[in-house]
Design a protein around this motif. Sequence first.
Motif, PDB file in Angstrom:
ATOM      1  N   LEU A  48      28.660  37.889  30.304  1.00  0.00           N
ATOM      2  CA  LEU A  48      27.761  37.067  29.499  1.00  0.00           C
ATOM      3  C   LEU A  48      26.354  37.233  30.063  1.00  0.00           C
ATOM      4  CD1 LEU A  48      27.093  35.046  27.331  1.00  0.00           C
ATOM      5  CD2 LEU A  48      27.989  33.218  28.786  1.00  0.00           C
ATOM      6  N   LEU A  49      25.514  37.971  29.342  1.00  0.00           N
ATOM      7  CA  LEU A  49      24.193  38.372  29.818  1.00  0.00           C
ATOM      8  C   LEU A  49      23.120  37.633  29.025  1.00  0.00           C
ATOM      9  CD1 LEU A  49      25.025  42.182  29.889  1.00  0.00           C
ATOM     10  CD2 LEU A  49      24.920  40.667  31.878  1.00  0.00           C
ATOM     11  N   LEU A  50      22.408  36.739  29.684  1.00  0.00           N
ATOM     12  CA  LEU A  50      21.395  35.905  29.041  1.00  0.00           C
ATOM     13  C   LEU A  50      20.012  36.402  29.449  1.00  0.00           C
ATOM     14  CD1 LEU A  50      23.128  32.510  29.933  1.00  0.00           C
ATOM     15  CD2 LEU A  50      23.484  33.910  27.887  1.00  0.00           C
ATOM     16  N   SER A  51      19.345  37.093  28.534  1.00  0.00           N
ATOM     17  CA  SER A  51      18.042  37.703  28.828  1.00  0.00           C
ATOM     18  C   SER A  51      18.072  38.469  30.148  1.00  0.00           C
ATOM     19  CB  SER A  51      16.942  36.638  28.880  1.00  0.00           C
ATOM     20  OG  SER A  51      16.792  35.979  27.654  1.00  0.00           O
ATOM     21  N   PRO A  52      18.998  39.416  30.294  1.00  0.00           N
ATOM     22  CA  PRO A  52      19.162  40.080  31.590  1.00  0.00           C
ATOM     23  C   PRO A  52      17.996  40.996  31.949  1.00  0.00           C
ATOM     24  CG  PRO A  52      20.461  41.215  29.923  1.00  0.00           C
ATOM     25  CD  PRO A  52      19.900  39.978  29.263  1.00  0.00           C
ATOM     26  N   SER A  53      17.568  40.934  33.192  1.00  0.00           N
ATOM     27  CA  SER A  53      16.610  41.904  33.711  1.00  0.00           C
ATOM     28  C   SER A  53      17.363  43.200  33.980  1.00  0.00           C
ATOM     29  CB  SER A  53      15.981  41.375  35.003  1.00  0.00           C
ATOM     30  OG  SER A  53      15.279  42.388  35.677  1.00  0.00           O
ATOM     31  N   CYS A  54      16.936  44.296  33.397  1.00  0.00           N
ATOM     32  CA  CYS A  54      17.694  45.538  33.570  1.00  0.00           C
ATOM     33  C   CYS A  54      16.812  46.760  33.820  1.00  0.00           C
ATOM     34  CB  CYS A  54      18.606  45.779  32.361  1.00  0.00           C
ATOM     35  SG  CYS A  54      17.872  45.457  30.759  1.00  0.00           S
ATOM     36  N   ASP A  55      15.507  46.540  34.084  1.00  0.00           N
ATOM     37  CA  ASP A  55      14.663  47.675  34.451  1.00  0.00           C
ATOM     38  C   ASP A  55      13.565  47.256  35.430  1.00  0.00           C
ATOM     39  OD1 ASP A  55      13.470  50.122  34.657  1.00  0.00           O
ATOM     40  OD2 ASP A  55      12.501  50.071  32.683  1.00  0.00           O
TER      41      ASP A  55
ATOM     42  N   PRO B 206      21.336  53.213  38.977  1.00  0.00           N
ATOM     43  CA  PRO B 206      21.952  52.420  37.901  1.00  0.00           C
ATOM     44  C   PRO B 206      22.349  51.025  38.356  1.00  0.00           C
ATOM     45  CG  PRO B 206      22.878  54.640  37.958  1.00  0.00           C
ATOM     46  CD  PRO B 206      22.031  54.497  39.184  1.00  0.00           C
ATOM     47  N   TYR B 207      22.508  50.825  39.675  1.00  0.00           N
ATOM     48  CA  TYR B 207      22.834  49.503  40.196  1.00  0.00           C
ATOM     49  C   TYR B 207      21.636  48.558  40.140  1.00  0.00           C
ATOM     50  CZ  TYR B 207      27.401  50.838  42.045  1.00  0.00           C
ATOM     51  OH  TYR B 207      28.704  51.234  42.168  1.00  0.00           O
ATOM     52  N   VAL B 208      20.429  49.105  40.060  1.00  0.00           N
ATOM     53  CA  VAL B 208      19.219  48.285  40.070  1.00  0.00           C
ATOM     54  C   VAL B 208      18.525  48.289  38.715  1.00  0.00           C
ATOM     55  CG1 VAL B 208      16.973  47.928  41.167  1.00  0.00           C
ATOM     56  CG2 VAL B 208      18.918  48.722  42.535  1.00  0.00           C
ATOM     57  N   SER B 209      18.342  49.472  38.134  1.00  0.00           N
ATOM     58  CA  SER B 209      17.618  49.597  36.869  1.00  0.00           C
ATOM     59  C   SER B 209      18.427  50.405  35.857  1.00  0.00           C
ATOM     60  CB  SER B 209      16.262  50.276  37.105  1.00  0.00           C
ATOM     61  OG  SER B 209      15.473  49.551  38.014  1.00  0.00           O
TER      62      SER B 209
ATOM     63  N   ALA C 213      18.631  50.346  32.773  1.00  0.00           N
ATOM     64  CA  ALA C 213      17.980  50.658  31.497  1.00  0.00           C
ATOM     65  C   ALA C 213      16.670  51.406  31.675  1.00  0.00           C
ATOM     66  CB  ALA C 213      17.736  49.377  30.694  1.00  0.00           C
ATOM     67  N   SER C 214      16.422  51.948  32.880  1.00  0.00           N
ATOM     68  CA  SER C 214      15.171  52.679  33.088  1.00  0.00           C
ATOM     69  C   SER C 214      15.228  54.028  32.377  1.00  0.00           C
ATOM     70  CB  SER C 214      14.920  52.897  34.576  1.00  0.00           C
ATOM     71  OG  SER C 214      15.764  53.911  35.089  1.00  0.00           O
ATOM     72  N   ARG C 215      14.082  54.538  32.049  1.00  0.00           N
ATOM     73  CA  ARG C 215      14.011  55.822  31.344  1.00  0.00           C
ATOM     74  C   ARG C 215      14.630  56.939  32.178  1.00  0.00           C
ATOM     75  NH1 ARG C 215      11.320  58.556  27.320  1.00  0.00           N
ATOM     76  NH2 ARG C 215      10.850  60.728  27.784  1.00  0.00           N
ATOM     77  N   ARG C 216      14.396  56.918  33.492  1.00  0.00           N
ATOM     78  CA  ARG C 216      14.939  57.978  34.340  1.00  0.00           C
ATOM     79  C   ARG C 216      16.471  57.955  34.328  1.00  0.00           C
ATOM     80  NH1 ARG C 216      12.907  58.752  40.488  1.00  0.00           N
ATOM     81  NH2 ARG C 216      10.913  58.651  39.377  1.00  0.00           N
ATOM     82  N   VAL C 217      17.048  56.760  34.368  1.00  0.00           N
ATOM     83  CA  VAL C 217      18.507  56.646  34.334  1.00  0.00           C
ATOM     84  C   VAL C 217      19.053  57.106  32.994  1.00  0.00           C
ATOM     85  CG1 VAL C 217      20.436  55.016  34.350  1.00  0.00           C
ATOM     86  CG2 VAL C 217      18.644  54.845  36.085  1.00  0.00           C
ATOM     87  N   LEU C 218      18.431  56.681  31.917  1.00  0.00           N
ATOM     88  CA  LEU C 218      18.908  57.072  30.583  1.00  0.00           C
ATOM     89  C   LEU C 218      18.795  58.578  30.375  1.00  0.00           C
ATOM     90  CD1 LEU C 218      17.429  54.173  28.392  1.00  0.00           C
ATOM     91  CD2 LEU C 218      19.734  54.390  29.333  1.00  0.00           C
ATOM     92  N   CYS C 219      17.710  59.170  30.870  1.00  0.00           N
ATOM     93  CA  CYS C 219      17.566  60.631  30.761  1.00  0.00           C
ATOM     94  C   CYS C 219      18.661  61.343  31.556  1.00  0.00           C
ATOM     95  CB  CYS C 219      16.196  61.064  31.270  1.00  0.00           C
ATOM     96  SG  CYS C 219      14.836  60.776  30.128  1.00  0.00           S
ATOM     97  N   ALA C 220      18.978  60.829  32.740  1.00  0.00           N
ATOM     98  CA  ALA C 220      19.978  61.472  33.582  1.00  0.00           C
ATOM     99  C   ALA C 220      21.355  61.451  32.942  1.00  0.00           C
ATOM    100  CB  ALA C 220      20.022  60.799  34.949  1.00  0.00           C
TER     101      ALA C 220
END
Length: 544
Positions: free
Chosen positions: A338-345, A394-397, A399-406
Amino acid sequence: MSTPAAPQPSYAYQDSMPFAREPLKTLYVAQRLLTTLLLVPFWVVKYAVLPRSRRPRASWSLKQIVAVNFTRRIYKVTELAGVTWYTRNPESECDNRTLKETRFEWFDPLPEDLRSGIVVDKQVPFKRVGTFVWPKSSPPENKRFTGLDTIASVPSDVEAGAESVGDVPLIGIFLHGGGYCHMSAHEGAGTSMIPRRLSKDKAFTKIYSVEYRLLQRAPFPAAVQDVAAVYAHIIRQHQYQPQDASSLPKSEGSDTTRHAGDTHIPHKTTDHLTADYNFTQNEYHKETEEVQKRVEEAARHTRCKIVLIGDSSGGNLVLATARWIRDEGILPPPHGLLLLSPSCDPSHAFPETPSSYVPRPHGGTDYLVDTPEPRALLQRTFLGHNPLDTVHSPYVSPASRRVLCAFYGAPFAESVESLTIARLDPAARAALRTMASVPGTPFVGEDASPTSLAHPVLASPRGLSLFSEFPRACVVLGDAERLEREVVKLVSAMERDGVDVRTVWVVDGVHDVLMMGWWDERVREQVWRDVEEWVAEVRTSTCL
């Protein structure tokens, strides 16, 4: 418990803040509060005279406008003066006689046979963890554990599956928000509004609110260590010994502690990060099958369901904990997130160059502050002795662009870069699920590992994609909050990897709307109904 008005301890990271030392701190906070109070009548008159179309959001009342503007200005003291809100020492005992709604319980540190992956850090010791249990009247656990030997035995009829789905307790593990530097699990903290409501509505059998270590006390991965200890404790308290004891899975590290990076995955040029990749051609196929069998066996002998709950940075911690559980493949996964406005980047605070920094959207409609330098200082403190590249793990960010690209390649990352709630319609979701992945980050380096903090690799173990094998999730997000785009990217990646995602979009909603007592109560009640409907589905579901 430390409040903004109480004397606060000084921490090393505050030395770089311009007003963190006395008497400048008191003077700055006092003037900020005074000038903000003086602005309140100005805001009231201004927006009472102007037409609704000139308000930050046409649906907002004067109360909502004043509340957002007031909170945004006051929150500036956290960035420039180092003020922290409602924190407490996680190593201190809490007298249960002072608690009205909860009871305090200690949990032992994470057992040695589970210490593997990113939770292992020689500079961050494992410690016992305090929790506040909702409701106070719920029965306490009658036993502690140090390993698999403490698993209880039960009658054979339970082992045969006589217990119905409705009889299985649904347990929540709540991780409060606050940017890893504010708030507490204590019932008096502001974010306790969330477990209080869920407990009042009896959505869960009980909820454990975890007093994890904030960045002032210990760097990453201390918070994950703490949550993992509570999760493992609950799992093993609800596991039973089968007739054939040998059928219960044990960790590969049950005899000795495994360290992140001990198992090196050699350099490969194959496209093993692709979500479409055919595992029958993957040399990790056998390992994946073994892990799945071990986890499924553990799940069959566990008589409870667990939902990880987190708001804001607590949502970030939920994602990190769920990733650790999946990557290590020892404990059964939770039944929901259950993710309420989660910080992900959090990596947003570290652009490649200062000139390339792009502010988060909705600066005029959300109360969150997003000044680059203070954000970067807090994130660097959170990382501690770990290299700066860890912020792109991926444990910290995730949804970051670098992670998504990888994981998915530049075309996918570019397609979700500017996605908003309004644009993430069913057609867009369908397109995301079928988009081809072209990952571009191979395994490199002798010590590199997907579960290493010292030598991180943007990948997942066993050739998994970013969110492969993640449990179902419910994501609450407002379209007026600063985290909109990064959370939409998170949802997009989850959709891409086949996660069952329920989204609750809050029209004109600010960050973490469920803990905003001054918000439109009709809006908040509808969000609560949607959330609790999803929780009820988790309770009655017969599968993960």
